[in-house]
Design an enzyme around this catalytic site. Structure first.
Site, mmCIF file in Angstrom:
data_model
loop_
_atom_site.group_PDB
_atom_site.id
_atom_site.type_symbol
_atom_site.label_atom_id
_atom_site.label_comp_id
_atom_site.label_asym_id
_atom_site.label_seq_id
_atom_site.Cartn_x
_atom_site.Cartn_y
_atom_site.Cartn_z
ATOM 1 N N CYS A 33 0.839 -1.206 0.000
ATOM 2 C CA CYS A 33 0.000 0.000 0.000
ATOM 3 C C CYS A 33 0.878 1.261 0.000
ATOM 4 O O CYS A 33 1.478 1.578 -1.015
ATOM 5 C CB CYS A 33 -0.989 -0.033 1.155
ATOM 6 S SG CYS A 33 -2.389 1.085 0.909
ATOM 7 N N HIS A 58 -3.639 -5.329 0.535
ATOM 8 C CA HIS A 58 -3.072 -5.790 1.813
ATOM 9 C C HIS A 58 -3.124 -7.322 1.888
ATOM 10 O O HIS A 58 -4.168 -7.890 2.233
ATOM 11 C CB HIS A 58 -3.858 -5.191 2.985
ATOM 12 C CG HIS A 58 -3.639 -3.724 3.164
ATOM 13 N ND1 HIS A 58 -2.620 -3.211 3.934
ATOM 14 C CD2 HIS A 58 -4.306 -2.652 2.648
ATOM 15 C CE1 HIS A 58 -2.671 -1.881 3.901
ATOM 16 N NE2 HIS A 58 -3.683 -1.521 3.123
ATOM 17 N N GLU A 118 -1.835 -9.121 4.105
ATOM 18 C CA GLU A 118 -1.767 -9.561 5.501
ATOM 19 C C GLU A 118 -3.130 -9.749 6.140
ATOM 20 O O GLU A 118 -3.224 -10.388 7.189
ATOM 21 C CB GLU A 118 -0.927 -8.580 6.334
ATOM 22 C CG GLU A 118 -1.539 -7.215 6.573
ATOM 23 C CD GLU A 118 -1.256 -6.206 5.468
ATOM 24 O OE1 GLU A 118 -1.334 -4.996 5.749
ATOM 25 O OE2 GLU A 118 -0.958 -6.620 4.329
#
Length: 509
Positions: free
Chosen positions: A79, A167, A169
């Site tokens: 990001c 993202h 994660e």
């Protein structure tokens, strides 16, 4: 030498989540502020740049010094990190024409790219950005796109530098773990050697060198962190470890004796100190929550220091500080405001002339539990709910008296015992009862009563940063409420707290 992934933090709410995902792959990683990190040594196998609430286009943007990183080590920008690697290396970042927040799907994937190995077209990803990459530098190529975002992923053609606009994660990126694994295992070449067993072996060996024949003092609380720290130290230095367990009169019913017995069963050298009356005396007439916390903290240090002073030639104070405490207590210029000033970090009074040792300060809470399990800690200690340091004092709204503590201990005992016997305890992250400064009218038999109300609180969470109220069965709540009103003199009304965090905190004070 422990293989390490370095994570540079630009203030993203997801930074700790990146670290957790890397460690779930049995790879060690460390989080450092983007403007305060060590020059990578040979143990650093790769670097990840986190997201951020800030923009690369703002005045005075957040700029790390990547002199010893970019082009020399595998580098992944997520990001803001991806936008940084674009904007400051010849590309262009602009405000998004179509803001993309939430779920999206990859419409194009370069299947031959090492970062996207085993990721298929259509894979769901999680977007959260107000800026977008309009133009990549001349030596970059696009490796992933969505229908709205052309540059969802890129790689530099002449180095192992990658960027992802989404993202990986977060849970909602369905192949996120695969992508992070591709980076840390495939591209960085890390092995999966970061395990509870390896942590125990490495930590015990390090403690033996660090502490030598010195005596170490540790304050036990009955909780997971201090208990695991004690077991590691005991394994390293045996009876050179002196544990002190203080009864401040604000523990749960029978907790002092029960926990003390558990510790001694584990072979730990533990001294129990009963100091309830001293704490009650200092707390008399004090209602302000912050003042209560400060008094309890001060008196605990005084009692602990008196007991530690009886141990001849003690050199070290051991603490159960864990990694989120360290991260959250470190103020970062720009992105990360200090979330809390934790009592375990930088909290040692000047008059206690002891060096500090923190065996767990690189572990997250779930990792502490895994290490505790591997080292043989009792399951009932490992699975214990978090309990606030000031104990029941911040669950009694208003001033503290021995009678109020007794009432709340009885209520709490019925509630927690009920959760355990009903098989609900392990489904709840934290639970407790709050004694309210409210009296209400009731009827018991033929008599009118005017007695106290209590609130029950049970939440689900993963780390305590956010929490949702637990949807306990109505039948269970009805039985617990009935038991409390019938068995605890002084209570005639029970309510259940259905507030989530945010906006409400888990504790009432």
């Amino acid at each position: 030498m422990q293989e390490t992934i370095l994570i540079l933090d630009f203030g993203s709410q997801y930074t700790q989540l990146i670290a957790r995902r890397v460690r779930e792959l049995n790879v060690y990683c460390e989080i450092h502020p983007y403007n305060d990190f060590p020059t990578p040594g040979p143990e650093v196998k790769g670097v990840i740049l986190s997201g951020s609430p800030f923009s690369v286009r703002q005045e005075a943007p957040l700029q790390p010094d990547l002199t010893h990183i970019k082009g020399q080590l595998p580098l992944l920008g997520i990001c803001y990190g991806a936008q940084y690697l674009t904007h400051f290396y010849g590309g262009e970042v602009m405000p998004s024409e179509t803001r993309e927040y939430g779920r999206a799907n990859l419409a194009f994937i370069d299947g031959d790219n090492a970062l996207l190995n085993s990721v298929n077209t259509g894979s769901q990803v999680w977007m959260s950005h107000a800026d977008t990459i309009k133009k990549i530098p001349a030596n970059y190529r696009v490796i992933a796109s969505t229908s709205d975002v052309e540059v969802a992923g890129f790689q530099a053609t002449d180095e192992t530098t990658f960027g992802l606009q989404f993202h990986p994660e977060v849970f909602h990126s369905t192949d996120g773990k695969q992508i992070i694994g591709n980076f840390v295992h495939g591209i960085c070449g890390c092995s999966d050697s970061w395990t509870p067993a390896s942590f125990i072996d490495d930590t015990v060996a390090r403690l033996q060198v660090q502490l030598g024949d010195d005596k170490v003092v540790l304050g036990l609380s009955g909780g997971v962190d201090s208990s695991v720290a004690a077991m590691l130290l005991h394994k390293a230095i045996g009876h050179q470890l002196y544990c002190i367990f203080v009864d401040n009169g604000l523990l749960r019913k029978n907790e002092f004796d029960a926990v003390l017995e558990q510790y001694q069963g584990l072979g730990l050298n533990v001294k129990g100190v009963r100091s309830a009356e001293r704490f009650y005396s200092e707390l008399t007439g004090v209602s302000d929550p912050e003042k209560k916390r400060k008094i309890i903290g001060r008196v605990f240090v005084e009692v602990f220091d008196e007991e530690a002073g009886k141990i001849e030639n003690a050199k070290w104070l051991a603490q159960g500080t864990i990694y989120p405490d360290v991260i959250e207590s470190k103020s970062v210029k720009g992105p990360s405001a200090t979330i809390k000033s934790h009592h375990n970090v930088g909290g040692l009074p000047d008059f206690m002339k002891l060096k500090v040792v923190e065996p767990l300060n690189t572990l997250f809470k779930d990792e502490v539990r895994r290490v505790g399990k591997a080292i043989g800690l009792a399951p009932d200690i490992l699975g214990r709910h978090p309990f606030p340091g000031p104990g029941l004092a911040i669950r009694i709204l208003g001033d503290i008296t021995a009678e109020k503590v007794r009432i709340l201990q009885e209520v709490d005992h019925i509630f927690i015992s009920g959760l355990k016997t009903s098989g609900l305890y392990d489904e709840v992250w934290q639970a407790g009862a709050i004694l309210l400064p409210v009296q209400s009218v009731g009827v018991m038999g033929d008599e009118r009563t005017y007695e106290n109300a209590v609130a029950l609180r049970a939440v689900t969470s993963t780390d305590g940063m956010t929490a949702d109220w637990c949807h306990l069965p109505y039948d269970f709540l009805a039985k617990v409420s009935n038991d409390i009103i019938n068995k605890v003199k002084g209570i005639n009304r029970v309510v259940y707290d259905i507030s989530s965090k945010p906006p409400a905190t888990i504790e009432w004070e």
